[in-house]
Design a protein around this motif. Sequence first.
Motif, PDB file in Angstrom:
ATOM      1  N   TRP A  49       1.124  -1.289   0.009  1.00  0.00           N
ATOM      2  CA  TRP A  49       0.315   0.507   0.002  1.00  0.00           C
ATOM      3  C   TRP A  49       1.192   1.107  -0.080  1.00  0.00           C
ATOM      4  N   VAL A  50       0.704   1.859  -1.019  1.00  0.00           N
ATOM      5  CA  VAL A  50       1.409   3.675  -0.514  1.00  0.00           C
ATOM      6  C   VAL A  50       0.759   4.729  -1.278  1.00  0.00           C
ATOM      7  N   PRO A  51       0.934   5.678  -1.162  1.00  0.00           N
ATOM      8  CA  PRO A  51      -0.397   6.865  -0.751  1.00  0.00           C
ATOM      9  C   PRO A  51      -0.537   6.795  -2.113  1.00  0.00           C
ATOM     10  N   LYS A  52      -1.918   7.601  -2.349  1.00  0.00           N
ATOM     11  CA  LYS A  52      -2.551   7.944  -3.955  1.00  0.00           C
ATOM     12  C   LYS A  52      -1.875   8.893  -4.272  1.00  0.00           C
TER      13      LYS A  52
ATOM     14  N   PHE B  65       2.808  11.623   7.565  1.00  0.00           N
ATOM     15  CA  PHE B  65       4.194  10.878   6.783  1.00  0.00           C
ATOM     16  C   PHE B  65       3.914  10.636   5.315  1.00  0.00           C
ATOM     17  N   ASN B  66       4.357  10.197   4.450  1.00  0.00           N
ATOM     18  CA  ASN B  66       4.266   9.516   3.261  1.00  0.00           C
ATOM     19  C   ASN B  66       3.866   8.185   4.261  1.00  0.00           C
ATOM     20  N   VAL B  67       3.086   6.786   3.118  1.00  0.00           N
ATOM     21  CA  VAL B  67       2.901   6.224   4.657  1.00  0.00           C
ATOM     22  C   VAL B  67       3.103   4.803   3.313  1.00  0.00           C
ATOM     23  N   TYR B  68       3.811   3.176   3.715  1.00  0.00           N
ATOM     24  CA  TYR B  68       4.045   2.571   3.038  1.00  0.00           C
ATOM     25  C   TYR B  68       3.908   1.277   4.145  1.00  0.00           C
ATOM     26  N   VAL B  69       3.127   0.335   3.414  1.00  0.00           N
ATOM     27  CA  VAL B  69       2.576  -0.101   4.430  1.00  0.00           C
ATOM     28  C   VAL B  69       2.535  -2.129   3.445  1.00  0.00           C
ATOM     29  N   PRO B  70       3.563  -2.352   3.120  1.00  0.00           N
ATOM     30  CA  PRO B  70       3.533  -4.130   2.307  1.00  0.00           C
ATOM     31  C   PRO B  70       3.615  -5.168   3.195  1.00  0.00           C
TER      32      PRO B  70
END
Length: 315
Positions: free
Chosen positions: A40-43, A77-82
């Motif tokens: 999941w990455v920022p749109k 933040f720019n959030v990243y959820v792998p």
Amino acid sequence: MGKCFSFSATYDRWLRFSFSRAGLKSTITDLGDGTVMHCWVPKTYNPNKPNLLLLHGLGASGMWQWNMFVSRFMERFNVYVPDLLFFGDSYTTRPERTEQLQAQCVAGVLKAQGVRKTNVVGGSYGGFVAYSLAAQFPEMVEKLVLCGAGVCLEEKDMEDGMFQVKSIDEAVSIMVPQTPEKMKEMLKVLFYKPVTKIPSCFMQDFIDFLGTDYVQEWTGLIISLHKDRKMSNLPKITQPTLIIWGEYDKVFPLELGHRLKRHLDEHAQLVVIKDCGHAMNGKELKEMYKHMKSFLIDPLLSPEKANKTKGQKVH
């Protein structure tokens, strides 16, 4: 007659909606070596915001662990959820089952997204991956938060009686439950005050939702954490690190938190949440977020100053 309704599948769909509503989008990255990573990455990427990577522990996927935190962190933040390998939609045909490979794959996803630097939070197994990421790619990791991550364990600790389980096979049978009875046993290990009256049908539904496709791989991940592990082989990272631990953690006992603090010395601070096990409930998650916020967002406000809640210790 086939099964008509799955609570777990319905909840998973709701989580996808929740992540999308928070401003994230689902992406697939093919790393080109038989490895595919979902993240999941920022749109919309905001170059004025710092980056934050959230790494989950053993379980369904990153969504299940981090849903409570995503919307709060998205503001700053720019959030990243792998999804780590063999969870969610991430997988590999490579034979390795190490946290080092997991970290390399996560780094590959970040590079594909153009992320050069990020803060990192890792819970439990995700903490092992986070630590490895900081060790292998020090230029990529700014600050690190490790929650109940027993990276300082040694293979001999089990022989010395540190853990409730007596063998790695017993640990696998609990942490990769295949029956409602084993899941109840797992909950007793994970929580300080476990909920014991969950109907077996709900537990079986979750087991069915996870499926059995990756049971062998999950087993390999757990075995890899333990096999031939020695403190002498653990790199000493230098990034500022916040260590959060439950006082009564039965998966990775608190001694491992103190051991990690000694290993990292002045680069780390340890927060112990009282009356808390390895997994945290709503109240404890709120306290964890408070410390994470103080460390990641309010650098001038140390956890010592933020620690106004009764029943917590900061070391």
